[in-house]
Design a protein around this motif. Structure first.
Motif, PDB file in Angstrom:
ATOM      1  N   UNK A 163       0.874  -1.172   0.194  1.00 27.73           N
ATOM      2  CA  UNK A 163      -0.064   0.072   0.050  1.00 27.73           C
ATOM      3  C   UNK A 163       0.823   1.249   0.174  1.00 27.73           C
ATOM      4  N   UNK A 164       2.257   1.176   0.897  1.00 23.51           N
ATOM      5  CA  UNK A 164       2.672   2.423   0.879  1.00 23.51           C
ATOM      6  C   UNK A 164       3.770   2.605  -0.391  1.00 23.51           C
ATOM      7  N   UNK A 165       4.367   1.397  -1.062  1.00 25.16           N
ATOM      8  CA  UNK A 165       5.175   1.684  -2.106  1.00 25.16           C
ATOM      9  C   UNK A 165       4.690   1.289  -3.279  1.00 25.16           C
ATOM     10  N   UNK A 166       3.431   0.817  -3.508  1.00 22.07           N
ATOM     11  CA  UNK A 166       2.953   0.328  -4.907  1.00 22.07           C
ATOM     12  C   UNK A 166       3.624  -1.043  -5.089  1.00 22.07           C
ATOM     13  N   UNK A 167       2.986  -1.642  -6.370  1.00 20.00           N
ATOM     14  CA  UNK A 167       3.603  -2.840  -6.767  1.00 20.00           C
ATOM     15  C   UNK A 167       3.072  -2.987  -8.222  1.00 20.00           C
ATOM     16  N   UNK A 168       3.969  -3.140  -9.037  1.00 16.70           N
ATOM     17  CA  UNK A 168       3.303  -3.492 -10.642  1.00 16.70           C
ATOM     18  C   UNK A 168       2.850  -1.986 -10.861  1.00 16.70           C
ATOM     19  N   UNK A 169       1.439  -2.159 -11.415  1.00 16.39           N
ATOM     20  CA  UNK A 169       0.671  -0.909 -11.922  1.00 16.39           C
ATOM     21  C   UNK A 169       0.212   0.006 -10.699  1.00 16.39           C
ATOM     22  N   UNK A 170       0.205  -0.621  -9.552  1.00 15.76           N
ATOM     23  CA  UNK A 170      -0.243  -0.009  -8.390  1.00 15.76           C
ATOM     24  C   UNK A 170       0.586   1.045  -7.939  1.00 15.76           C
ATOM     25  N   UNK A 171       0.071   2.184  -7.869  1.00 11.82           N
ATOM     26  CA  UNK A 171       0.763   3.580  -7.400  1.00 11.82           C
ATOM     27  C   UNK A 171       1.219   3.267  -6.098  1.00 11.82           C
ATOM     28  N   UNK A 172       1.999   3.997  -5.530  1.00  5.33           N
ATOM     29  CA  UNK A 172       2.223   4.183  -4.098  1.00  5.33           C
ATOM     30  C   UNK A 172       1.371   5.118  -3.375  1.00  5.33           C
ATOM     31  N   UNK A 173       1.243   4.961  -1.991  1.00  9.17           N
ATOM     32  CA  UNK A 173       0.180   5.966  -1.410  1.00  9.17           C
ATOM     33  C   UNK A 173      -0.943   6.113  -1.804  1.00  9.17           C
ATOM     34  N   UNK A 174      -1.691   5.074  -2.396  1.00  8.32           N
ATOM     35  CA  UNK A 174      -3.191   4.958  -2.524  1.00  8.32           C
ATOM     36  C   UNK A 174      -3.859   5.487  -1.363  1.00  8.32           C
ATOM     37  N   UNK A 175      -3.416   5.104  -0.083  1.00  5.36           N
ATOM     38  CA  UNK A 175      -4.051   5.468   1.182  1.00  5.36           C
ATOM     39  C   UNK A 175      -3.056   6.280   1.495  1.00  5.36           C
ATOM     40  N   UNK A 176      -3.307   7.501   2.132  1.00  5.85           N
ATOM     41  CA  UNK A 176      -2.241   8.329   2.667  1.00  5.85           C
ATOM     42  C   UNK A 176      -2.012   8.311   4.210  1.00  5.85           C
ATOM     43  N   UNK A 177      -3.064   8.224   4.831  1.00  4.55           N
ATOM     44  CA  UNK A 177      -3.244   8.109   6.162  1.00  4.55           C
ATOM     45  C   UNK A 177      -2.593   7.008   7.018  1.00  4.55           C
ATOM     46  N   UNK A 178      -1.406   7.063   7.818  1.00  3.09           N
ATOM     47  CA  UNK A 178      -0.904   5.701   8.264  1.00  3.09           C
ATOM     48  C   UNK A 178      -1.574   5.110   8.993  1.00  3.09           C
ATOM     49  N   UNK A 179      -2.720   5.375   9.788  1.00  2.00           N
ATOM     50  CA  UNK A 179      -3.697   4.742  10.671  1.00  2.00           C
ATOM     51  C   UNK A 179      -4.612   3.765   9.610  1.00  2.00           C
ATOM     52  N   UNK A 180      -4.916   4.418   8.853  1.00  2.82           N
ATOM     53  CA  UNK A 180      -5.820   3.969   7.522  1.00  2.82           C
ATOM     54  C   UNK A 180      -5.126   2.677   6.814  1.00  2.82           C
ATOM     55  N   UNK A 181      -3.668   3.239   6.632  1.00  2.00           N
ATOM     56  CA  UNK A 181      -2.861   1.873   6.028  1.00  2.00           C
ATOM     57  C   UNK A 181      -2.775   0.682   6.631  1.00  2.00           C
ATOM     58  N   UNK A 182      -2.504   0.965   8.021  1.00  2.00           N
ATOM     59  CA  UNK A 182      -2.253  -0.076   8.918  1.00  2.00           C
ATOM     60  C   UNK A 182      -3.567  -1.002   8.986  1.00  2.00           C
ATOM     61  N   UNK A 183      -4.845  -0.280   9.246  1.00  4.24           N
ATOM     62  CA  UNK A 183      -5.918  -0.842   9.703  1.00  4.24           C
ATOM     63  C   UNK A 183      -6.432  -1.766   8.446  1.00  4.24           C
ATOM     64  N   UNK A 184      -6.166  -0.962   6.966  1.00  4.22           N
ATOM     65  CA  UNK A 184      -6.783  -2.025   6.098  1.00  4.22           C
ATOM     66  C   UNK A 184      -5.712  -3.009   5.632  1.00  4.22           C
ATOM     67  N   UNK A 185      -4.351  -2.901   5.989  1.00  4.36           N
ATOM     68  CA  UNK A 185      -3.577  -4.103   5.937  1.00  4.36           C
ATOM     69  C   UNK A 185      -3.880  -5.022   6.892  1.00  4.36           C
ATOM     70  N   UNK A 186      -4.194  -5.021   8.130  1.00  2.00           N
ATOM     71  CA  UNK A 186      -4.705  -5.676   9.052  1.00  2.00           C
ATOM     72  C   UNK A 186      -5.779  -6.467   8.484  1.00  2.00           C
ATOM     73  N   UNK A 187      -6.732  -5.831   8.217  1.00  2.00           N
ATOM     74  CA  UNK A 187      -8.069  -6.250   7.632  1.00  2.00           C
ATOM     75  C   UNK A 187      -7.935  -7.332   6.425  1.00  2.00           C
ATOM     76  N   UNK A 188      -6.989  -6.723   5.429  1.00  4.62           N
ATOM     77  CA  UNK A 188      -6.734  -7.705   4.356  1.00  4.62           C
ATOM     78  C   UNK A 188      -6.029  -9.040   4.635  1.00  4.62           C
ATOM     79  N   UNK A 189      -5.084  -9.086   5.674  1.00  5.04           N
ATOM     80  CA  UNK A 189      -4.400 -10.060   6.183  1.00  5.04           C
ATOM     81  C   UNK A 189      -5.135 -10.990   6.689  1.00  5.04           C
ATOM     82  N   UNK A 190      -6.485 -10.756   7.302  1.00  5.75           N
ATOM     83  CA  UNK A 190      -7.397 -11.671   7.894  1.00  5.75           C
ATOM     84  C   UNK A 190      -8.162 -12.609   6.620  1.00  5.75           C
ATOM     85  N   UNK A 191      -7.924 -11.972   5.254  1.00  5.92           N
ATOM     86  CA  UNK A 191      -8.621 -12.649   4.206  1.00  5.92           C
ATOM     87  C   UNK A 191      -7.915 -13.884   3.807  1.00  5.92           C
TER      88      UNK A 191
END
Length: 110
Positions: free
Chosen positions: A81-109
């Motif tokens: 989310x922070x650095x991007x990958x492939x065609x995904x640009x970096x910092x699609x989400x800018x807020x650190x707390x939101x990035x951490x929350x989304x990453x934790x939520x996705x890690x549960x999938x």
């Protein structure tokens, strides 16, 4: 007499208002031992990620994320989310707390 009663009422309101609390943010663990302020990760995902990854994580122009937690840890997802990958640009989400929350939520999938 009225001024005295108003002073007591005002003092009670100020005292109770100061003790009311309710502004504290609830924290939860993100699976890596770090705490995150309560953020609606699904809402952040819907606003920032669903256009490419699909509303149901099914993938569209970006890859499906239905089982991303089986492939990547929360910290690895956060790095993407922070650095991007492939065609995904970096910092699609800018807020650190939101990035951490989304990453934790996705890690549960998984």
């Amino acid at each position: 007499m009225k001024k005295w009663m108003m002073a007591i009422g005002l003092g009670a309101m100020l005292t109770l208002g100061a003790c009311g609390g309710g502004d504290e943010e609830e924290t939860t663990s993100n699976g890596d031992g770090a705490n995150t302020a309560s953020v609606d990760a699904e809402a952040v995902y819907a606003q920032n990620c669903a256009a490419c990854h699909g509303a149901n994580l099914e993938g569209m122009s970006g890859p499906a994320l239905e089982d991303v937690g089986a492939r990547l840890s929360a910290s690895e997802i956060e790095e993407v989310i922070r650095n991007g990958k492939g065609a995904m640009p970096a910092n699609v989400i800018e807020d650190d707390e939101e990035i951490t929350a989304v990453a934790a939520w996705l890690a549960e999938k998984k």
